[in-house]
Design a protein around this motif. Structure first.
Motif, PDB file in Angstrom:
ATOM      1  N   PHE A 308       0.835  -1.203   0.000  1.00 36.19           N
ATOM      2  CA  PHE A 308       0.000   0.000   0.000  1.00 36.19           C
ATOM      3  C   PHE A 308       0.874   1.259   0.000  1.00 36.19           C
ATOM      4  CE2 PHE A 308      -2.773   3.277   1.679  1.00 36.19           C
ATOM      5  CZ  PHE A 308      -4.008   2.971   1.114  1.00 36.19           C
ATOM      6  N   ILE A 309       1.918   1.270   0.822  1.00 40.11           N
ATOM      7  CA  ILE A 309       2.812   2.431   0.890  1.00 40.11           C
ATOM      8  C   ILE A 309       3.512   2.649  -0.455  1.00 40.11           C
ATOM      9  CG2 ILE A 309       4.948   3.300   1.943  1.00 40.11           C
ATOM     10  CD1 ILE A 309       4.043   1.924   4.554  1.00 40.11           C
ATOM     11  N   LYS A 310       3.933   1.553  -1.087  1.00 38.52           N
ATOM     12  CA  LYS A 310       4.600   1.672  -2.379  1.00 38.52           C
ATOM     13  C   LYS A 310       3.655   2.265  -3.423  1.00 38.52           C
ATOM     14  CE  LYS A 310       7.186  -0.982  -5.819  1.00 38.52           C
ATOM     15  NZ  LYS A 310       7.736  -2.342  -6.166  1.00 38.52           N
ATOM     16  N   ALA A 311       2.401   1.791  -3.430  1.00 34.65           N
ATOM     17  CA  ALA A 311       1.419   2.321  -4.367  1.00 34.65           C
ATOM     18  C   ALA A 311       1.050   3.759  -4.017  1.00 34.65           C
ATOM     19  CB  ALA A 311       0.176   1.438  -4.370  1.00 34.65           C
ATOM     20  N   ALA A 312       1.062   4.086  -2.719  1.00 30.89           N
ATOM     21  CA  ALA A 312       0.755   5.456  -2.286  1.00 30.89           C
ATOM     22  C   ALA A 312       1.835   6.429  -2.735  1.00 30.89           C
ATOM     23  CB  ALA A 312       0.592   5.492  -0.769  1.00 30.89           C
ATOM     24  N   GLU A 313       3.076   5.988  -2.709  1.00 36.34           N
ATOM     25  CA  GLU A 313       4.181   6.854  -3.165  1.00 36.34           C
ATOM     26  C   GLU A 313       4.012   7.214  -4.634  1.00 36.34           C
ATOM     27  OE1 GLU A 313       7.570   4.505  -2.219  1.00 36.34           O
ATOM     28  OE2 GLU A 313       7.656   5.156  -0.117  1.00 36.34           O
ATOM     29  N   ALA A 314       3.497   6.264  -5.426  1.00 34.30           N
ATOM     30  CA  ALA A 314       3.256   6.538  -6.840  1.00 34.30           C
ATOM     31  C   ALA A 314       2.179   7.607  -7.017  1.00 34.30           C
ATOM     32  CB  ALA A 314       2.859   5.257  -7.563  1.00 34.30           C
ATOM     33  N   LYS A 315       1.292   7.728  -6.030  1.00 37.93           N
ATOM     34  CA  LYS A 315       0.258   8.755  -6.063  1.00 37.93           C
ATOM     35  C   LYS A 315       0.712  10.044  -5.367  1.00 37.93           C
ATOM     36  CE  LYS A 315      -3.888   5.824  -6.208  1.00 37.93           C
ATOM     37  NZ  LYS A 315      -4.576   6.566  -7.295  1.00 37.93           N
ATOM     38  N   LYS A 316       1.998  10.063  -4.948  1.00 42.74           N
ATOM     39  CA  LYS A 316       2.599  11.220  -4.266  1.00 42.74           C
ATOM     40  C   LYS A 316       1.904  11.527  -2.935  1.00 42.74           C
ATOM     41  CE  LYS A 316       4.140  13.248  -8.628  1.00 42.74           C
ATOM     42  NZ  LYS A 316       5.442  12.565  -8.514  1.00 42.74           N
ATOM     43  N   MET A 317       1.460  10.452  -2.269  1.00 43.87           N
ATOM     44  CA  MET A 317       0.909  10.609  -0.925  1.00 43.87           C
ATOM     45  C   MET A 317       2.061  10.713   0.074  1.00 43.87           C
ATOM     46  SD  MET A 317      -2.151   7.763  -1.313  1.00 43.87           S
ATOM     47  CE  MET A 317      -2.331   7.554   0.473  1.00 43.87           C
ATOM     48  N   LYS A 318       1.971  11.667   0.988  1.00 42.75           N
ATOM     49  CA  LYS A 318       3.047  11.941   1.931  1.00 42.75           C
ATOM     50  C   LYS A 318       2.836  11.187   3.238  1.00 42.75           C
ATOM     51  CE  LYS A 318       5.346  15.700   4.437  1.00 42.75           C
ATOM     52  NZ  LYS A 318       5.322  17.171   4.733  1.00 42.75           N
ATOM     53  N   SER A 319       3.781  10.287   3.570  1.00 40.12           N
ATOM     54  CA  SER A 319       3.698   9.530   4.818  1.00 40.12           C
ATOM     55  C   SER A 319       3.997  10.421   6.016  1.00 40.12           C
ATOM     56  CB  SER A 319       4.679   8.355   4.804  1.00 40.12           C
ATOM     57  OG  SER A 319       4.336   7.411   3.817  1.00 40.12           O
ATOM     58  N   VAL A 320       3.295  10.164   7.125  1.00 39.63           N
ATOM     59  CA  VAL A 320       3.508  10.910   8.369  1.00 39.63           C
ATOM     60  C   VAL A 320       3.552   9.917   9.523  1.00 39.63           C
ATOM     61  CG1 VAL A 320       2.379  13.009   7.495  1.00 39.63           C
ATOM     62  CG2 VAL A 320       1.026  11.266   8.686  1.00 39.63           C
ATOM     63  N   ALA A 321       3.794  10.432  10.721  1.00 45.58           N
ATOM     64  CA  ALA A 321       3.889   9.572  11.907  1.00 45.58           C
ATOM     65  C   ALA A 321       2.578   8.818  12.132  1.00 45.58           C
ATOM     66  CB  ALA A 321       4.232  10.429  13.123  1.00 45.58           C
ATOM     67  N   SER A 322       2.703   7.616  12.673  1.00 44.83           N
ATOM     68  CA  SER A 322       1.524   6.777  12.915  1.00 44.83           C
ATOM     69  C   SER A 322       0.650   7.345  14.024  1.00 44.83           C
ATOM     70  CB  SER A 322       1.969   5.363  13.281  1.00 44.83           C
ATOM     71  OG  SER A 322       2.744   5.376  14.467  1.00 44.83           O
ATOM     72  N   VAL A 323      -0.616   6.961  13.996  1.00 37.77           N
ATOM     73  CA  VAL A 323      -1.588   7.346  15.024  1.00 37.77           C
ATOM     74  C   VAL A 323      -2.263   6.067  15.493  1.00 37.77           C
ATOM     75  CG1 VAL A 323      -3.659   8.673  15.556  1.00 37.77           C
ATOM     76  CG2 VAL A 323      -1.990   9.589  13.925  1.00 37.77           C
ATOM     77  N   LYS A 324      -2.080   5.703  16.754  1.00 37.75           N
ATOM     78  CA  LYS A 324      -2.619   4.452  17.281  1.00 37.75           C
ATOM     79  C   LYS A 324      -4.128   4.387  17.072  1.00 37.75           C
ATOM     80  CE  LYS A 324       0.912   3.553  20.795  1.00 37.75           C
ATOM     81  NZ  LYS A 324       1.165   3.318  22.234  1.00 37.75           N
ATOM     82  N   PRO A 325      -4.641   3.193  16.737  1.00 37.65           N
ATOM     83  CA  PRO A 325      -3.957   1.897  16.622  1.00 37.65           C
ATOM     84  C   PRO A 325      -3.368   1.642  15.237  1.00 37.65           C
ATOM     85  CG  PRO A 325      -6.280   1.561  16.279  1.00 37.65           C
ATOM     86  CD  PRO A 325      -6.103   3.039  16.547  1.00 37.65           C
TER      87      PRO A 325
END
Length: 435
Positions: A308-325
């Motif tokens: 999912f993260i790899k496909a999100a990078e292709a969409k230029k989605m910016k990862s941020v710190a996690s939020v539990k859970p």
């Protein structure tokens, strides 16, 4: 191994449930309004019960095999009746215990009364409880009420109330048993043994459970969903998944056969043996209304989130710190909106055949954390060696229309042609996603 015989599921993808008209012929269709509790994220319905009648709020649990109500909290009724040990009611409930009580007789305190083990699936706690029957009123889609003078259920106790939403006094069990709500209502009213589920994502609007309609559901303006359905088997887990069970008892929960998972059309490498149910009842994929977010065994979870993260990078989605859970989160500003929710990678749960899949768009895969301007992938790490490898939870069910047809379970076909015919039209489960 798990059995797939005589069970089938139908699927339809659309989003945001708008309106459904039900066409019934000779018998009534019953309806349970369902509201999402904003604090606990539990799905709550209600009935009228006892003499005199009182409203009772119940947690919706499609995996629970029967209805139970707290009998310790002012259960007063002149019409309740305990099920005597070795009676036909106890046989129907498949009870293997006979309870006694040394106090004054009352609901959940009677001698020579058979018992069950009501469970709170939120906190995974079971207790003993008498089997009793009482008057219950259910709503009809036509606005009137349908009365069941002797509806079988079990008594719960005060210690089972922990973790339930405010005001809830028990569980509405729609599981695959002889005293599950759909089966009892089918028998009493001579209606088709099935139920259909549509959970609302908004706490301010109702979702619904319909019991008894023969699959005649239409979307306004007159679109018949039955013409756009895919099919996949429902699977019986041969080992009970309840807190208390007996040897040979099967699970009342609803399992489906996920064979692979795709992200934006690309299949991931996962241990497919985890997707099968073994002889001990471990593994597989089930559907749950008491689990807020889909839970995946750790190796499956890691494979899905990585892809999912790899496909999100292709969409230029910016990862941020996690939020539990949740562990996989992105900046809201980096994600566009569409009519099917956030524009994020699509998750497909492939159901046996490549042509049959449960497609999860952004509206059912992402959770918005408004105060942080973050959206997170609504999947939870289930750890190593969970009892069930994938548990499809509430977020992924919301605004979908699912129909569980129990007809073939209750009345097995007598010939191969009859079986094939029923496989075409019975044991169904459709899901609708929006317009």
């Amino acid at each position: 191994m798990a059995s797939q015989h005589y069970h089938e599921l139908l699927l339809l993808s659309t989003l945001l449930f708008v309106f459904i008209s039900l066409s019934t012929q000779s018998h009534e269709t019953l309806v349970f309004p369902v509201r999402k509790d904003p604090t606990t994220l539990q799905y709550i319905t209600g009935i009228y019960q006892r003499t005199p009648l009182v409203p009772v709020k119940l947690l919706v649990d499609i995996g629970s095999g029967f209805m139970w109500v707290n009998c310790e909290n002012h259960y007063i009724s002149s019409s309740y009746r305990p099920a005597q040990c070795n009676s036909k009611e106890c046989a129907l409930a498949e009870s293997f215990t006979c309870n006694t009580c040394n106090d004054s007789p009352r609901p959940n305190c009677n001698n020579n009364t058979c018992g069950l083990f009501p469970e709170n699936s939120i906190i995974n706690l079971s207790t003993t409880g008498d089997v009793i029957d009482d008057v219950v009123l259910f709503r009809s889609i036509h606005g009137n009420f349908a009365t069941v003078p002797h509806f079988l259920f079990s008594c719960g106790s005060n210690n089972l109330m922990e973790g339930l939403a405010s005001g809830v006094q028990g569980v509405a069990g729609f599981g695959r048993t002889k005293i599950g709500i759909p089966t009892q209502l089918s028998s009493v009213f001579n209606i088709h043994p099935q139920f259909a589920l549509c959970l609302s994502s908004s706490p301010s609007s109702n979702g619904f459970i319909f019991v008894g309609n023969g699959g005649n559901y239409k979307l306004a303006p007159g679109i018949d969903v039955s013409s756009s359905l895919m099919r996949t088997p429902l699977i019986i887990n041969p080992v009970s998944t309840g807190g208390v069970s007996f040897e040979g008892e099967t699970s009342p929960e609803y399992f489906i056969g996920v064979s692979s998972i795709k992200i934006d059309g690309k299949a991931m490498k996962i241990n497919t043996t985890l997707l099968e149910i073994d002889d001990e009842g471990v593994g597989g994929t089930k559907i749950s209304t008491v689990t807020p977010f889909t839970i995946m065994e750790r190796s499956i979870y890691k494979a899905v989130t990585r892809a999912f993260i790899k496909a999100a990078e292709a969409k230029k989605m910016k990862s941020v710190a996690s939020v539990k859970p949740f562990k996989t989160c992105f900046s809201s500003e980096s994600i566009k909106s569409t009519r099917v929710g956030p524009d994020v990678p699509i998750i497909d749960l492939v159901l046996g055949s490549e042509d049959v899949y449960w497609r999860v768009f952004g509206a059912n895969s992402m959770v918005e954390v408004k105060e942080k301007e973050v959206v997170c992938l609504g999947l939870v790490d289930g750890g190593l060696s969970p009892r069930t490898s994938i548990v499809i939870g509430g977020l992924q069910l919301e605004n979908n229309f699912l129909e569980f047809d129990l007809g073939v379970m209750l009345y097995p076909p007598t010939s191969l042609p009859e079986f094939l015919n029923r496989m075409r039209w019975r044991l169904t489960w459709h899901f609708l996603i929006s317009f």
